[in-house]
Design an enzyme around this catalytic site. Structure first.
Site, short mmCIF file in Angstrom:
data_model
loop_
_atom_site.label_atom_id
_atom_site.label_comp_id
_atom_site.label_asym_id
_atom_site.label_seq_id
_atom_site.Cartn_x
_atom_site.Cartn_y
_atom_site.Cartn_z
N GLN A 78 19.89 30.21 67.26
CA GLN A 78 18.87 31.22 67.53
C GLN A 78 18.79 31.48 69.03
OE1 GLN A 78 15.25 30.73 65.41
NE2 GLN A 78 14.40 32.60 66.21
N PHE A 79 19.57 32.45 69.49
CA PHE A 79 19.61 32.76 70.92
C PHE A 79 18.26 33.26 71.43
CE2 PHE A 79 20.33 36.96 69.24
CZ PHE A 79 19.78 37.82 70.18
N THR A 80 17.40 33.75 70.55
CA THR A 80 16.11 34.27 71.00
C THR A 80 15.21 33.18 71.58
OG1 THR A 80 15.15 34.12 68.79
CG2 THR A 80 16.18 36.23 69.42
#
Length: 151
Positions: A78-80
């Protein structure tokens, strides 16, 4: 490297209508790989997560780890988690590692948590539009940052 841990009674990941992975009882781990993260970040984080005592014992005290309970882990990239929301109203993700590096460290983290003794590890699909379902147990949600753990 950042991780959001959610203690769950069940969790699953679906991609394009197909269930890719599912677990019963354990941790949903949302993993964000930041620019500058290394294999050492993955090692420190995997060891901490495998041994973190956040599961209840017979006295209902958080005294058991993922290892002692025999619980499962579902790891979702989850790059967010690397979002910068300081300026304006739209987050930027410039602090996230480039996809090739992030995927390599995501896979390495998954290997390290298995090496730490977690026997059932499910994964999402790196870079895919995933639908994650979970039943949070507690709820217990913990945020870890490898940079803080390495100090």
């Amino acid at each position: 490297m950042k991780a959001v841990l959610q203690r769950v009674t069940r969790a699953s990941v679906t991609v394009e209508g197909e269930r890719i992975s599912a677990i019963d009882g354990g941790l949903l781990i949302l993993l964000g790989v930041a620019e500058g993260d290394t294999r050492r970040d993955a090692e420190v984080l995997a060891d901490k997560i495998a041994n973190l005592r956040i599961f209840s014992d017979s006295d209902d005290k958080m005294n058991l780890s993922l290892l002692t309970t025999g619980g499962s882990a579902l790891v979702v990239s989850q790059f967010t988690l690397c979002a910068n929301c300081v300026k304006g109203r739209r987050p930027d993700f410039f602090g996230a590692a480039k996809p090739d590096t992030a995927n390599e460290l995501y896979e390495y983290f998954c290997k390290r948590i298995i090496d730490a003794g977690v026997t059932n590890v499910g994964k999402g699909v790196f870079g895919a539009d995933m639908k994650v379902e979970l039943l949070n147990d507690g709820p217990v949600t913990i945020i870890l940052d490898s940079g803080e753990l390495k100090k």
